[in-house]
Scaffold this motif. Structure first.
Motif, PDB file in Angstrom:
ATOM      1  N   THR A 126      72.235  48.436  65.346  1.00 48.82           N
ATOM      2  CA  THR A 126      72.823  48.964  64.623  1.00 48.82           C
ATOM      3  C   THR A 126      72.434  50.910  65.211  1.00 48.82           C
ATOM      4  N   ILE A 127      72.688  51.603  64.734  1.00 51.57           N
ATOM      5  CA  ILE A 127      72.969  52.874  66.111  1.00 51.57           C
ATOM      6  C   ILE A 127      71.075  53.277  65.772  1.00 51.57           C
ATOM      7  N   GLU A 128      70.631  53.536  63.971  1.00 53.30           N
ATOM      8  CA  GLU A 128      69.519  53.855  64.342  1.00 53.30           C
ATOM      9  C   GLU A 128      68.788  53.293  64.776  1.00 53.30           C
ATOM     10  N   GLN A 129      68.809  51.309  65.463  1.00 53.71           N
ATOM     11  CA  GLN A 129      67.530  50.373  65.833  1.00 53.71           C
ATOM     12  C   GLN A 129      67.996  50.867  67.254  1.00 53.71           C
ATOM     13  N   ILE A 130      68.824  51.070  67.475  1.00 54.16           N
ATOM     14  CA  ILE A 130      68.833  51.797  68.888  1.00 54.16           C
ATOM     15  C   ILE A 130      68.432  53.033  69.192  1.00 54.16           C
ATOM     16  N   ARG A 131      68.236  54.153  68.313  1.00 54.78           N
ATOM     17  CA  ARG A 131      67.959  55.398  68.316  1.00 54.78           C
ATOM     18  C   ARG A 131      66.587  55.601  68.366  1.00 54.78           C
ATOM     19  N   GLN A 132      65.525  54.309  67.249  1.00 52.58           N
ATOM     20  CA  GLN A 132      64.344  54.325  67.115  1.00 52.58           C
ATOM     21  C   GLN A 132      63.967  54.008  68.857  1.00 52.58           C
ATOM     22  N   SER A 133      64.366  52.591  69.080  1.00 53.77           N
ATOM     23  CA  SER A 133      64.124  51.747  70.422  1.00 53.77           C
ATOM     24  C   SER A 133      64.007  52.915  71.134  1.00 53.77           C
ATOM     25  N   LYS A 134      65.195  54.320  71.333  1.00 49.20           N
ATOM     26  CA  LYS A 134      64.525  55.131  72.019  1.00 49.20           C
ATOM     27  C   LYS A 134      63.728  56.181  72.188  1.00 49.20           C
ATOM     28  N   ARG A 135      63.508  56.822  70.948  1.00 46.03           N
ATOM     29  CA  ARG A 135      62.762  57.382  71.254  1.00 46.03           C
ATOM     30  C   ARG A 135      60.969  56.606  71.151  1.00 46.03           C
ATOM     31  N   ASN A 136      60.683  55.723  70.978  1.00 44.35           N
ATOM     32  CA  ASN A 136      59.912  54.789  71.081  1.00 44.35           C
ATOM     33  C   ASN A 136      59.253  54.883  72.219  1.00 44.35           C
ATOM     34  N   TRP A 137      60.513  54.755  72.675  1.00 41.86           N
ATOM     35  CA  TRP A 137      60.406  53.604  74.725  1.00 41.86           C
ATOM     36  C   TRP A 137      59.900  55.100  75.037  1.00 41.86           C
ATOM     37  N   GLU A 138      60.963  56.230  75.340  1.00 44.10           N
ATOM     38  CA  GLU A 138      61.451  57.418  75.726  1.00 44.10           C
ATOM     39  C   GLU A 138      59.353  57.414  75.637  1.00 44.10           C
ATOM     40  N   LYS A 139      58.654  57.690  74.208  1.00 45.45           N
ATOM     41  CA  LYS A 139      57.520  58.572  74.295  1.00 45.45           C
ATOM     42  C   LYS A 139      56.268  57.129  75.120  1.00 45.45           C
ATOM     43  N   GLN A 140      56.546  55.875  74.883  1.00 43.73           N
ATOM     44  CA  GLN A 140      56.248  55.333  75.888  1.00 43.73           C
ATOM     45  C   GLN A 140      55.681  55.583  77.811  1.00 43.73           C
ATOM     46  N   VAL A 141      57.189  55.876  78.061  1.00 38.82           N
ATOM     47  CA  VAL A 141      58.072  55.810  79.453  1.00 38.82           C
ATOM     48  C   VAL A 141      56.986  57.013  79.345  1.00 38.82           C
ATOM     49  N   GLN A 142      56.603  58.172  79.054  1.00 39.46           N
ATOM     50  CA  GLN A 142      56.478  59.669  79.229  1.00 39.46           C
ATOM     51  C   GLN A 142      54.697  59.670  79.005  1.00 39.46           C
ATOM     52  N   ILE A 143      54.268  58.923  78.378  1.00 35.03           N
ATOM     53  CA  ILE A 143      52.661  58.827  78.473  1.00 35.03           C
ATOM     54  C   ILE A 143      52.498  58.209  79.449  1.00 35.03           C
ATOM     55  N   HIS A 144      52.664  56.966  79.956  1.00 39.05           N
ATOM     56  CA  HIS A 144      53.024  55.392  81.572  1.00 39.05           C
ATOM     57  C   HIS A 144      52.919  57.190  82.476  1.00 39.05           C
ATOM     58  N   ASN A 145      53.987  57.893  82.466  1.00 35.79           N
ATOM     59  CA  ASN A 145      53.961  59.241  83.486  1.00 35.79           C
ATOM     60  C   ASN A 145      52.770  60.330  83.863  1.00 35.79           C
ATOM     61  N   ILE A 146      52.083  60.252  82.512  1.00 31.02           N
ATOM     62  CA  ILE A 146      51.592  60.924  82.410  1.00 31.02           C
ATOM     63  C   ILE A 146      49.774  60.395  82.910  1.00 31.02           C
ATOM     64  N   ALA A 147      50.064  58.970  82.514  1.00 33.85           N
ATOM     65  CA  ALA A 147      48.584  58.765  83.356  1.00 33.85           C
ATOM     66  C   ALA A 147      48.889  58.040  84.671  1.00 33.85           C
ATOM     67  N   THR A 148      49.892  58.400  84.691  1.00 36.54           N
ATOM     68  CA  THR A 148      49.458  57.833  85.934  1.00 36.54           C
ATOM     69  C   THR A 148      49.738  59.013  87.371  1.00 36.54           C
ATOM     70  N   ALA A 149      50.289  59.461  86.033  1.00 37.94           N
ATOM     71  CA  ALA A 149      50.782  61.072  87.661  1.00 37.94           C
ATOM     72  C   ALA A 149      49.276  61.908  88.084  1.00 37.94           C
ATOM     73  N   LYS A 150      50.272  62.653  88.917  1.00 37.82           N
ATOM     74  CA  LYS A 150      49.924  63.409  90.352  1.00 37.82           C
ATOM     75  C   LYS A 150      50.471  64.861  90.079  1.00 37.82           C
ATOM     76  N   GLY A 151      49.337  65.708  90.456  1.00 33.35           N
ATOM     77  CA  GLY A 151      49.321  66.828  90.682  1.00 33.35           C
ATOM     78  C   GLY A 151      51.287  68.193  89.822  1.00 33.35           C
ATOM     79  N   ASP A 152      52.200  68.211  90.189  1.00 32.91           N
ATOM     80  CA  ASP A 152      53.072  68.925  89.714  1.00 32.91           C
ATOM     81  C   ASP A 152      52.754  68.047  88.240  1.00 32.91           C
ATOM     82  N   GLN A 153      53.440  66.733  88.088  1.00 31.46           N
ATOM     83  CA  GLN A 153      54.061  66.150  86.647  1.00 31.46           C
ATOM     84  C   GLN A 153      52.989  65.984  85.542  1.00 31.46           C
ATOM     85  N   LYS A 154      51.668  66.290  86.136  1.00 30.24           N
ATOM     86  CA  LYS A 154      50.222  66.525  85.396  1.00 30.24           C
ATOM     87  C   LYS A 154      50.329  67.473  84.606  1.00 30.24           C
ATOM     88  N   ASN A 155      49.839  68.890  85.857  1.00 33.18           N
ATOM     89  CA  ASN A 155      50.190  70.464  85.482  1.00 33.18           C
ATOM     90  C   ASN A 155      51.175  70.856  84.381  1.00 33.18           C
TER      91      ASN A 155
END
Length: 628
Positions: A130-159
């Protein structure tokens, strides 16, 4: 990839097809003006694909900035399956483009081709995203990606994250102010002036301190991101996700407010309520599994009985994992019941293993006070002894039974025990003594057997006077009385004392038969048979006939298929009936009936030693009786 690839993605074309057209150097403009027939003949494009792509490229393209942001935030994989189903992806419109003409970021999601098909399933089909299922999955996954990028980021990304934090901004501002102060003072003072040199050193020291605070803050943010990166955002609460959103926007106070003590306490109260409901459901289901196992055991369906018992026990184990302190005693009690199911099915080795698990848990919980854990512990110990007895390991059985007896004897001397009457405690004490009496008898240690049974007699009297309407107490009293009487009869040959105690046991045997019928019919028949034998030695032939007839009634109720042991006891009773009938002048016809029935019964069990010996004795007695 190149510009052709990016353009196709803007029109909602799947990534694998866009790659193919990039490699073919087939731009959107050419595709749009080329007929389907030429696309098929010149480029090898399949007809259905050509139709689908031509439909896509009639739309308004998605902004390249939106496409780039969407793909980066999703790490170029499907937000629903996280790339588990396919590497290829497509930019999907949550509300169909034909309806919304909406190319905004919020109406788009990155899906794999498999999940894209699920999203376009017809309504009413069970498997549909459903639209809501996809929307919720998108929110969760984007948050997971953001956290991963921060955890592994260097330089400008972390700043990018750090500069949003107010405390980090304050540190940087203070460092800039101090650095500028140093520069200003160095321009207007002479190096030889010690006062100003000292002030500059003070500023530099402060800057160093602030730089250390910055580094420490960076480490904390990185450590937090690394920790969060291990989490599955699908499993995180909405409150947790909102707090993270606030934190990554630099709003620490907002994050703390979102997960305030009051909010969390309120959530915790709801969890406790849900937990209690869950525990109650587990317990009800577990009790039903164990009851099922006990009923199956009675029906002799042993494998299924054991399987059901273990399922119930596993549910009690889960109850303990939810709330150990509240459920551990229940768990131990069920261990005892499940072990008893294995014991009743004859699986003594596994029964011992289960009882030992319960005993170990009890041992951890028991203290100096007399409590329910101690009772169950002793019951488990004596059950292990009973298992070893059934496995013909009498010495091992004695080891456990004497351990249990020692506990009861110590408690019996305590003030707490003497202040109140605890029927279950006395019953367990009596059971242990009865089992000891039986085990010593098997080992031919008659003095110790008699001692154990006699120790149980005051307890029998105490329980009998309490008039407890419970069959377990009736059975406990019966077992000790019957065991003591058997000891007097078979081992000590004191027939008068044996008779007195057999008659004491009789009301309890009858009560057991009333409650459970066939389950105790053999015990009752055997009791009448033994009473009959005592009257034979007393030459009281009227009572002999009376009790032999009652014994035969119960043997006959058991049908024609008897175990060889019970069958030989019936032959015994028929022999007593022959003698009693002769002495009371009842008639040779009755004696002959008993004689023939006894001979026929012996013939049914040719491999039994007693069945081989009895016919000669029966014929000898029959001949003498006929001659008299």
């Amino acid at each position: 990839m190149g510009k052709i690839y990016d353009t196709y993605l803007q029109y909602g074309v799947e990534s694998n097809v866009a790659i193919k057209y990039e490699n073919m150097k087939l731009p959107v403009t050419t595709y749009r003006t080329t007929s389907i027939e030429n696309l098929m003949s010149k480029y090898g494009v399949k007809k259905e694909e050509a139709k689908r792509i031509k439909k896509c490229i009639q739309r308004q393209p998605i902004s390249i900035d939106v496409v780039q942001k969407l793909l980066e935030n999703s790490n170029y994989v499907c937000c629903c399956c996280k790339g588990m189903k396919s590497d290829s992806f497509i930019i999907h419109h949550l509300v169909e483009y034909e309806i919304s003409q909406d190319n905004s970021y919020d109406n788009l999601a990155v899906l794999c081709l498999n999940d894209h098909d699920l999203a376009h399933r017809e309504k009413g089909i069970s498997i549909k995203l459903t639209i809501e299922q996809i929307r919720q999955s998108k929110r969760n996954w984007e948050k997971q990606v953001q956290i991963h990028n921060i955890a592994t980021a260097k330089g400008d990304q972390k700043n990018e994250i750090l500069v949003k934090l107010p405390i980090y901004k304050q540190l940087e501002e203070q460092i800039v102010i101090l650095t500028n102060s140093i520069n200003d003072k160095e321009k207007i003072i002479q190096r030889s002036e010690s006062y100003y040199d000292s002030e500059i050193l003070k500023y530099k020291s402060k800057i160093k301190e602030l730089e250390e605070q910055k580094k420490n803050l960076e480490k904390q943010v990185t450590a937090l991101a690394l920790q969060i990166d291990k989490m599955d955002m699908e499993q995180a609460s909405e409150r947790y996700k909102k707090a993270l959103d606030c934190f990554f926007d630099g709003n620490i106070l907002g994050a703390i407010s979102e997960i305030s003590a009051a909010n969390l306490q309120n959530d915790y109260s709801k969890i406790i309520t849900s937990e209690k409901e869950l525990c109650n459901s587990y317990k009800q289901n577990a009790d039903s599994w164990i009851l099922r196992s006990q009923l199956l055991s009675i029906q002799c369906e042993y494998d299924e009985a054991k399987e059901s018992a273990l399922k119930g026990l596993d549910l009690y184990r889960k109850l303990c994992s939810i709330n150990y302190d509240e459920n551990i005693e229940l768990y131990i009690e069920q261990i005892e019941q499940v072990g008893s199911v294995f014991y009743n099915t004859g699986d003594y080795q596994n029964a011992i293993h289960i009882f030992q698990q319960g005993a170990e848990l009890c041992f951890q919980l028991c203290d100096d006070n007399m409590n329910s854990n101690a009772f169950v512990f002793t019951k488990l110990i004596q059950n292990i002894g009973a298992c070893y007895y059934s496995m013909n390991e009498s010495e091992k059985s004695l080891e456990y039974l004497n351990s249990a007896l020692q506990f009861f004897e110590e408690i019996s001397l305590s003030e707490e025990y003497n202040e109140k009457f605890i029927p279950f405690f006395d019953l367990m004490h009596l059971v242990v003594l009865s089992n000891l009496g039986q085990t010593y008898s098997k080992l031919k240690d008659i003095p110790k057997s008699l001692e154990a049974y006699l120790k149980g007699m005051p307890i029998c009297e105490k329980l009998a006077n309490a008039n407890l309407d419970n069959e377990v107490y009736t059975e406990g009293i019966f077992k000790n009385l019957n065991g003591l009487a058997m000891c007097y009869f078979y081992e000590i040959k004191n027939y008068n004392e044996a008779q007195k105690i057999f008659l004491q046991a009789l009301p309890y045997g009858l009560k057991m038969f009333e409650k459970r019928g066939k389950q105790y019919i053999s015990e009752l028949a055997d009791l009448y048979h033994n009473i009959c034998a005592t009257y034979l030695f007393q030459e009281n032939y009227s009572e002999l006939i009376n009790y032999s007839e009652k014994a035969l009634q119960f043997y006959n109720q058991m049908g024609t298929e008897l175990s060889d042991t019970i069958a030989m006891q019936k032959v015994d009773t028929l022999l007593y009936s022959m003698i009693g009938s002769s002495k009371k002048k009842i008639g040779i016809e009755r004696i002959s009936e008993y004689f023939n029935e006894a001979l026929n019964l012996c013939a049914k069990y040719p491999n039994n030693y007693d069945a081989q010996e009895y016919p000669a004795l029966l014929k000898s007695v029959y001949t003498k009786l006929c001659n008299n």
